[in-house]
Design an enzyme around this catalytic site. Structure first.
Site, short mmCIF file in Angstrom:
data_model
loop_
_atom_site.label_atom_id
_atom_site.label_comp_id
_atom_site.label_asym_id
_atom_site.label_seq_id
_atom_site.Cartn_x
_atom_site.Cartn_y
_atom_site.Cartn_z
N CYS A 1 2.36 8.56 3.43
CA CYS A 1 1.28 8.87 2.08
C CYS A 1 1.81 10.19 1.52
O CYS A 1 2.08 10.34 0.28
CB CYS A 1 0.08 8.75 2.62
SG CYS A 1 -0.78 7.25 3.17
N1 LIG Z 1 -0.71 4.43 6.94
C1 LIG Z 1 -1.80 5.19 6.45
O1 LIG Z 1 -2.21 6.07 6.84
C2 LIG Z 1 -2.00 4.99 5.04
C3 LIG Z 1 -3.24 5.28 4.50
C4 LIG Z 1 -3.74 5.12 3.36
C5 LIG Z 1 -3.14 4.22 2.55
N2 LIG Z 1 -2.15 3.78 2.87
C6 LIG Z 1 -1.17 2.86 1.96
O2 LIG Z 1 -1.49 1.46 2.15
C7 LIG Z 1 -0.34 0.68 2.14
C8 LIG Z 1 0.24 0.06 3.24
O3 LIG Z 1 0.63 1.08 4.44
P1 LIG Z 1 0.64 0.75 5.71
O4 LIG Z 1 0.93 2.05 6.37
O5 LIG Z 1 -0.26 -0.34 6.24
O6 LIG Z 1 2.27 -0.12 5.87
P2 LIG Z 1 2.89 -0.80 7.27
O7 LIG Z 1 4.29 -0.74 6.99
O8 LIG Z 1 2.18 -0.33 8.37
O9 LIG Z 1 2.22 -2.31 6.84
C9 LIG Z 1 2.57 -2.94 5.85
C10 LIG Z 1 2.82 -4.43 6.45
O10 LIG Z 1 3.06 -5.37 5.23
C11 LIG Z 1 4.03 -6.35 5.66
N3 LIG Z 1 4.44 -7.06 4.46
C12 LIG Z 1 5.17 -6.27 3.50
N4 LIG Z 1 5.45 -7.16 2.49
C13 LIG Z 1 4.73 -8.43 2.69
C14 LIG Z 1 4.37 -9.22 2.23
N5 LIG Z 1 5.09 -9.58 0.63
N6 LIG Z 1 3.84 -10.33 2.52
C15 LIG Z 1 3.45 -10.05 3.60
N7 LIG Z 1 3.36 -8.95 4.35
C16 LIG Z 1 4.16 -7.97 3.90
C17 LIG Z 1 5.14 -5.70 6.41
O11 LIG Z 1 5.75 -6.43 7.41
C18 LIG Z 1 4.07 -4.65 7.36
O12 LIG Z 1 3.74 -5.28 8.45
C19 LIG Z 1 0.77 1.65 1.59
O13 LIG Z 1 0.75 1.55 0.12
C20 LIG Z 1 0.45 2.93 1.93
O14 LIG Z 1 0.59 4.24 1.18
C21 LIG Z 1 -1.45 3.80 4.03
#
Ligand SMILES: NC(=O)c1ccc[n+]([C@@H]2O[C@H](COP(=O)([O-])OP(=O)(O)OC[C@H]3O[C@@H](n4cnc5c(N)ncnc54)[C@H](O)[C@@H]3O)[C@@H](O)[C@H]2O)c1
Length: 464
Positions: A295
């Site tokens: 992030c």
């Molecule tokens: N991790 C955090 O602390 C956090 C906090 C706030 C916001 N975010 C935001 O949330 C979003 C997700 O982050 P995250 O940390 O959960 O990512 P992550 O990598 O942990 O999880 C994302 C998942 O999406 C799956 N994926 C990707 N493309 C896909 C598709 N087309 N269809 C189905 N599945 C798909 C991946 O395989 C993965 O399992 C990002 O935009 C991030 O910036 C993250």
């Protein structure tokens, strides 16, 4: 829209509220309110899985979709893979049938509400990469039907929902706001934080139309205590970036001051603690080896990129990124200076990094500054770089695979020329480390808790 929801809406969000409701809206609202709604979550990572589990725990039928077969198999086998969730709660909702996982996007047809929680990384040139959002949206478009609500949660630049997601869905000829509904609602989860969780942290919601906002507020309220509606998706998209840029800029400020303190011989940590005694108008931020995770490092670049279209240069944001990204290089300098004081060549020096994860007590390695420090040392020809991290068994860095020491023994500590505290996991026993290490480079002020002499400690921003 309920009167209570309208009362909480900002004035300019309220004035557009339609009084006529479509049949699709009425049906969806009824299903949300009586709990018969089916929720879909695309992307079962740090953000998506806790949301899916929360809905399932509320007794709502939830379908999780991920491209990663391993995650889907694990979940369906009732196995948890996220540190933030308890094994029992994941196993419980899968066993009860409230949560099922799938790799088939055809299953999205069964969902009334679909959350998009896919990654938003940057490219090698640090431009936004929204390809995962577009791919997920295409999957939805292929099954889109009347009465579905789509909520984008991935952090992204203002305009993504309306200019990138909506056009793909509009191609189906269904009408946004009456046939289907679309909103942006950013995620605030803080992995490792036990006080503020998915259920207890307020969320912001901005729909493409007031009806979209209304429905998105209603579904979020099924699992989240406080939901804050805003005028449109752009406000919600930008407020999320503001939250993270606020952190990035403030961390950059103390990182810059830490470097100044090193020259002035003043302890930055004591300075921050002293300033934090002011009961208003100050919030403490601490220096470190750099920022990481998915992030705070990435999100500022999303806004800087979007600003370019408006002939605007985001000077503050860019400067903060520059300072924060220089920190692993600064720490590399600290380590190599400590090596130079010892009768060992740089190439033969043994450096032990304590902590590879990007922050304390998490197993998330993404963009970790510790990884960057390791990469820089290896690039400088330091052959013996090793690490210990109870959460990260192995890492790929500088074309090599490093495995964590299985445990931290006195022998391991003593045989290294420099021990670096890169991540202050609470499991790390600083007294034990200080007893056996020749020199400690502490980038987190973990040695603040030391009960013994600090003779062998070099602290970032202490000026010794
Ligand atoms: N991790 C955090 O602390 C956090 C906090 C706030 C916001 N975010 C935001 O949330 C979003 C997700 O982050 P995250 O940390 O959960 O990512 P992550 O990598 O942990 O999880 C994302 C998942 O999406 C799956 N994926 C990707 N493309 C896909 C598709 N087309 N269809 C189905 N599945 C798909 C991946 O395989 C993965 O399992 C990002 O935009 C991030 O910036 C993250």
């Amino acid at each position: 829209m309920s009167d209570r929801t309208q009362e909480r809406m900002p004035k300019n969000a309220r004035k557009n509220v339609k009084t006529r409701t479509s049949k699709s809206e009425q049906m969806l609202m009824t299903r949300i309110e009586d709990g018969s709604v089916t929720v879909g979550v695309i992307g079962l990572g740090y953000v998506g899985l806790p949301i899916a589990v929360e809905f399932a725990k509320a007794g709502i039928h939830t379908i999780g979709l991920d491209l990663d077969e391993r995650k889907v198999k694990q979940l369906n086998a009732r196995k948890n893979y996220l540190q933030d969730l308890s094994d029992a709660e994941v196993a419980g909702v899968v066993k009860s049938g409230h949560l099922t996982a799938t790799t088939s996007s055809a299953d999205l047809a069964k969902c009334d509400v679909i959350y998009i929680c896919v990654p938003t990384p940057f490219t090698d040139n640090k431009d936004p990469d929204v390809s995962h959002i577009l791919h997920a949206t295409q999957s939805i478009a292929s099954v889109l039907r009347k009465g579905q609500l789509i909520i984008l949660k991935s952090t992204t630049f203002p305009g993504t929902t309306e200019r990138y997601v909506q056009p793909i869905l509009d191609k189906t000829k269904l009408k946004c706001g009456s046939d289907y509904f679309l909103a942006f609602s950013p995620e605030r989860i803080d992995p490792g934080n036990t006080k503020w969780t998915t259920a207890t942290t307020p969320v912001v919601v901005g729909g493409v139309t007031p009806t979209c906002t209304n429905l998105a507020v209603a579904i979020n309220k099924r699992i989240i205590a406080q939901v804050v509606p805003v005028s449109n998706p752009r406000v919600a998209e930008l407020e999320k970036l503001l939250e993270n840029i606020f952190r990035s800029v403030n961390i950059a400020l103390v990182n810059e001051l830490a470097q100044l303190c090193d020259r002035m011989g003043i302890n930055i940590w004591e300075v921050v603690e002293a300033a934090a005694t002011k009961p208003f108008g100050f919030m403490p931020f601490y220096p470190g080896p750099g920022i990481g995770g998915h992030c705070i490092l990435i999100d500022p670049y999303y806004l800087s990129w979007a600003a370019r279209e408006h002939d605007f240069v985001t000077n503050f944001i860019t400067l903060a990124a520059e300072v924060n990204e220089s920190m692993p290089f600064y720490v590399r300098g600290m380590i190599e200076r400590e090596i130079a004081k010892q009768p060992v060549r740089l190439s033969d020096a043994k450096v032990l990094l304590l902590g590879m994860a990007f922050k304390r007590d998490v197993d998330d390695l993404r963009h970790s500054p510790a990884l960057k420090v390791a990469e820089l040392l290896l690039a400088d020809g330091v052959k013996h770089v090793s690490y210990y991290d109870p959460y990260i068994p192995e890492v790929a860095v500088g074309g090599r695979v490093l495995k964590s020491h299985p445990s931290l023994t006195s022998t391991i500590l003593a045989k290294h020329d420099v021990v670096v505290i890169t991540t202050d996991h609470s499991a790390i026993d600083v007294d034990f480390i200080a007893k056996h290490a020749k020199v400690i480079v502490d980038t987190r002020n973990a040695t603040k808790k030391l009960k013994r002499s600090r003779k062998n400690v070099v602290l970032l921003g202490e000026g010794r």
